[in-house]
Scaffold this motif. Sequence first.
Motif, PDB file in Angstrom:
ATOM      1  N   GLY A  17     -10.634  -3.670   4.740  1.00  0.00           N
ATOM      2  CA  GLY A  17      -9.229  -2.676   4.631  1.00  0.00           C
ATOM      3  C   GLY A  17      -9.352  -1.564   5.842  1.00  0.00           C
ATOM      4  O   GLY A  17      -8.562  -0.212   5.764  1.00  0.00           O
ATOM      5  N   ILE A  18      -9.918  -1.338   6.713  1.00  0.00           N
ATOM      6  CA  ILE A  18     -10.953  -0.118   7.204  1.00  0.00           C
ATOM      7  C   ILE A  18     -11.393  -0.824   8.608  1.00  0.00           C
ATOM      8  O   ILE A  18     -12.134  -1.688   8.784  1.00  0.00           O
TER       9      ILE A  18
ATOM     10  N   THR B  76      -0.821   5.709  10.219  1.00  0.00           N
ATOM     11  CA  THR B  76      -0.579   4.081   9.109  1.00  0.00           C
ATOM     12  C   THR B  76      -1.342   2.529  10.401  1.00  0.00           C
ATOM     13  O   THR B  76      -1.441   2.873  10.979  1.00  0.00           O
ATOM     14  N   PRO B  77      -1.763   2.052   9.591  1.00  0.00           N
ATOM     15  CA  PRO B  77      -2.275   0.903  10.237  1.00  0.00           C
ATOM     16  C   PRO B  77      -1.558   0.137  11.914  1.00  0.00           C
ATOM     17  O   PRO B  77       0.058   0.239  11.760  1.00  0.00           O
TER      18      PRO B  77
ATOM     19  N   HIS C 187       0.327  -6.979   5.587  1.00  0.00           N
ATOM     20  CA  HIS C 187       0.115  -5.424   5.729  1.00  0.00           C
ATOM     21  C   HIS C 187      -0.234  -5.544   7.573  1.00  0.00           C
ATOM     22  O   HIS C 187      -0.896  -5.132   7.974  1.00  0.00           O
ATOM     23  N   ALA C 188       1.080  -6.286   8.325  1.00  0.00           N
ATOM     24  CA  ALA C 188       1.518  -5.643   9.111  1.00  0.00           C
ATOM     25  C   ALA C 188       0.265  -6.910  10.655  1.00  0.00           C
ATOM     26  O   ALA C 188      -0.012  -6.178  11.710  1.00  0.00           O
TER      27      ALA C 188
ATOM     28  N   LEU D 230      -4.903   3.200   4.274  1.00  0.00           N
ATOM     29  CA  LEU D 230      -3.186   3.891   4.110  1.00  0.00           C
ATOM     30  C   LEU D 230      -1.976   2.467   3.867  1.00  0.00           C
ATOM     31  O   LEU D 230      -2.456   1.985   5.141  1.00  0.00           O
ATOM     32  N   ARG D 231      -1.406   3.455   3.412  1.00  0.00           N
ATOM     33  CA  ARG D 231      -0.025   2.029   3.995  1.00  0.00           C
ATOM     34  C   ARG D 231       0.322   1.629   5.118  1.00  0.00           C
ATOM     35  O   ARG D 231       0.399   2.809   5.897  1.00  0.00           O
ATOM     36  N   GLU D 232       1.130  -0.094   4.942  1.00  0.00           N
ATOM     37  CA  GLU D 232       1.642   0.353   6.406  1.00  0.00           C
ATOM     38  C   GLU D 232       2.950   0.743   6.307  1.00  0.00           C
ATOM     39  O   GLU D 232       3.288   0.645   5.029  1.00  0.00           O
TER      40      GLU D 232
END
Length: 556
Positions: free
Chosen positions: A26-27, A420-421, A429-430, A439-441
């Motif tokens: 997630g990072i 955001t991503p 998640h894009a 962090l939420r997309e």
Amino acid sequence: MERKWWHGKVAYQIYPKSFCDSNGDGIGDLRGIISKLDYLKELGVDIVWLSPIYCSPLADQGYDISDYYNIDPRFGTMDDMDELLAEAKKRNISILMDLVVNHCSDEHEWFKKACEDPDGKYGKYFYIEDIRDGKLPCNWRSYFGGSVWEPLPGHPDKCYLHLFHKKQPDLNWENPELREEVYKMVNWWLDKGLGGFRIDAIINIKKVLPWKDYPVDRSDGLSAIQNMLAEATGIGDFLRELRDRCFTPHHAFTAGEVFNEKPGELPDFIGDDGYFSTMYDFNESSFGAGPHGWYDSVQITPDDYRRCCFESQKKVGNIGFLSNIIENHDQPRGVSHYLLDEDRCDAAKKLLATMNVMLRGLPFLYQGQELGMENTAFHSIDEVDDISTLDQYKVALQDGLTPEKALAAVARHSRDNARTPFQWSAAAHAGFTSGEPWLRENPNYRTLNLEAQREDPDSVYQYYRKLLRLRKDPAYAETIVYGDLIPVWEDRRNLMAYYRKSDTQTLLVAGNWQREPQTISLEHGFQKVLLNNLDSIDTDGNEITLKGYQSLILEL
Ligand code: GLC
Ligand code: CA
């Protein structure tokens, strides 16, 4: 002005945590960045700045460094970093790291040792003072809210200075031993093959001493750091030393984050023999800042934007090269900030790009800008990660705003908008991670993403590529890179236009910053359309009627 190798280049900022995650935690990470180097090449990027990837507790997302000589395991390993440098070199891309030396982390061993022995060697690396009769040494407000003074852990009678968060104790640049530590570290990285640095918050390293109060300017009884900085003199001694000991011998490229240089100081900073290669132009992004906080800021209009750009261009003249930005990791998305909500179409996004990228100076893009990525929506303050946004929310509440209004106000400015991503594709998640993003997309990734824009010749992304290619086209580069910038029709509303002029060529850059058409009249017509953000152009003799949000680059 001396010509430099980087003047005709394009720079790009990566915010590693949100760029590309290679291992599903997630990072975003270094291996993710390596996998996207070809993408950066395709876009036309030559210089890449990485926001901090050093070891850090991430209280301020890496701008709080606990070990300057290592990579945070969340971002990868030193081997990954070496590989990134090598792979970038193969592609002629120069990598910059973030040099964060106004402060370190309170988890850095220097600070831990300072807490153990405040009067010892490491105590002198920081600003540590006694609290006398309960009174702090001065009334400065930290950038992230509250006093700049915090009790020193283990020593309730002492306090330490932090201009930013309390987890970011300021380093004492007055101490030559500390400066030596910094130079050693900078040279260590440059010896490794790093191209240079973006230099964080550097204007803050010189404090007005001895400590004193400045006029209280908010209801918290404190005074903004800017009041102190306006009086501080002598930063040049530090910056000259840093340049001479580190940057010059390595031919490093450096971009300074400088907000408060004094009138007339620009040549010292970015002249031929300046402290830095370049510094960012923040004139547009700082416009309208609220006296009390984000909540009472003023919305910038197209005419304000134009004025800010031209002011900076005039100020810098032939002294050197500013770096022109639309956004960075500390700001909301440019297309959300500079364009009206109801008009945020692709044409308007391309217009903004045209106006900025064609200015004299180095175009310095921020990840996702090339797709026209937008601010995200915040439904509750619990969705916010950024410490600065959380503080501004508190300020707004304290000054009487309702929670809804406070949230709406800070959401417009939140630094999380830019964090955001990256929107790679319409996949979950894009396409940023196979796990859960930190962090939420932005939910608009389903339609706004690179994959879709790559295939669409009319996309914002493809337009950016054309713009950047035009800057490098040998037929026009001399004019675009070095030509004069001459504003035109400054008295017109919602029209931003300027000439770029060399000895042999004149280009006109013109944008109609509104939905209604407007007509411009060219004395001698034009020879060629170099770039048009719409598919046609309305001409009548020497008159051109620009459609809503149309922007043109013409060879006259
Ligand atoms: C700079 C950085 C910002 C950070 C601050 C403290 O302004 O861009 O993200 O919070 O310095 O290091
Ligand atoms: Ca990862």
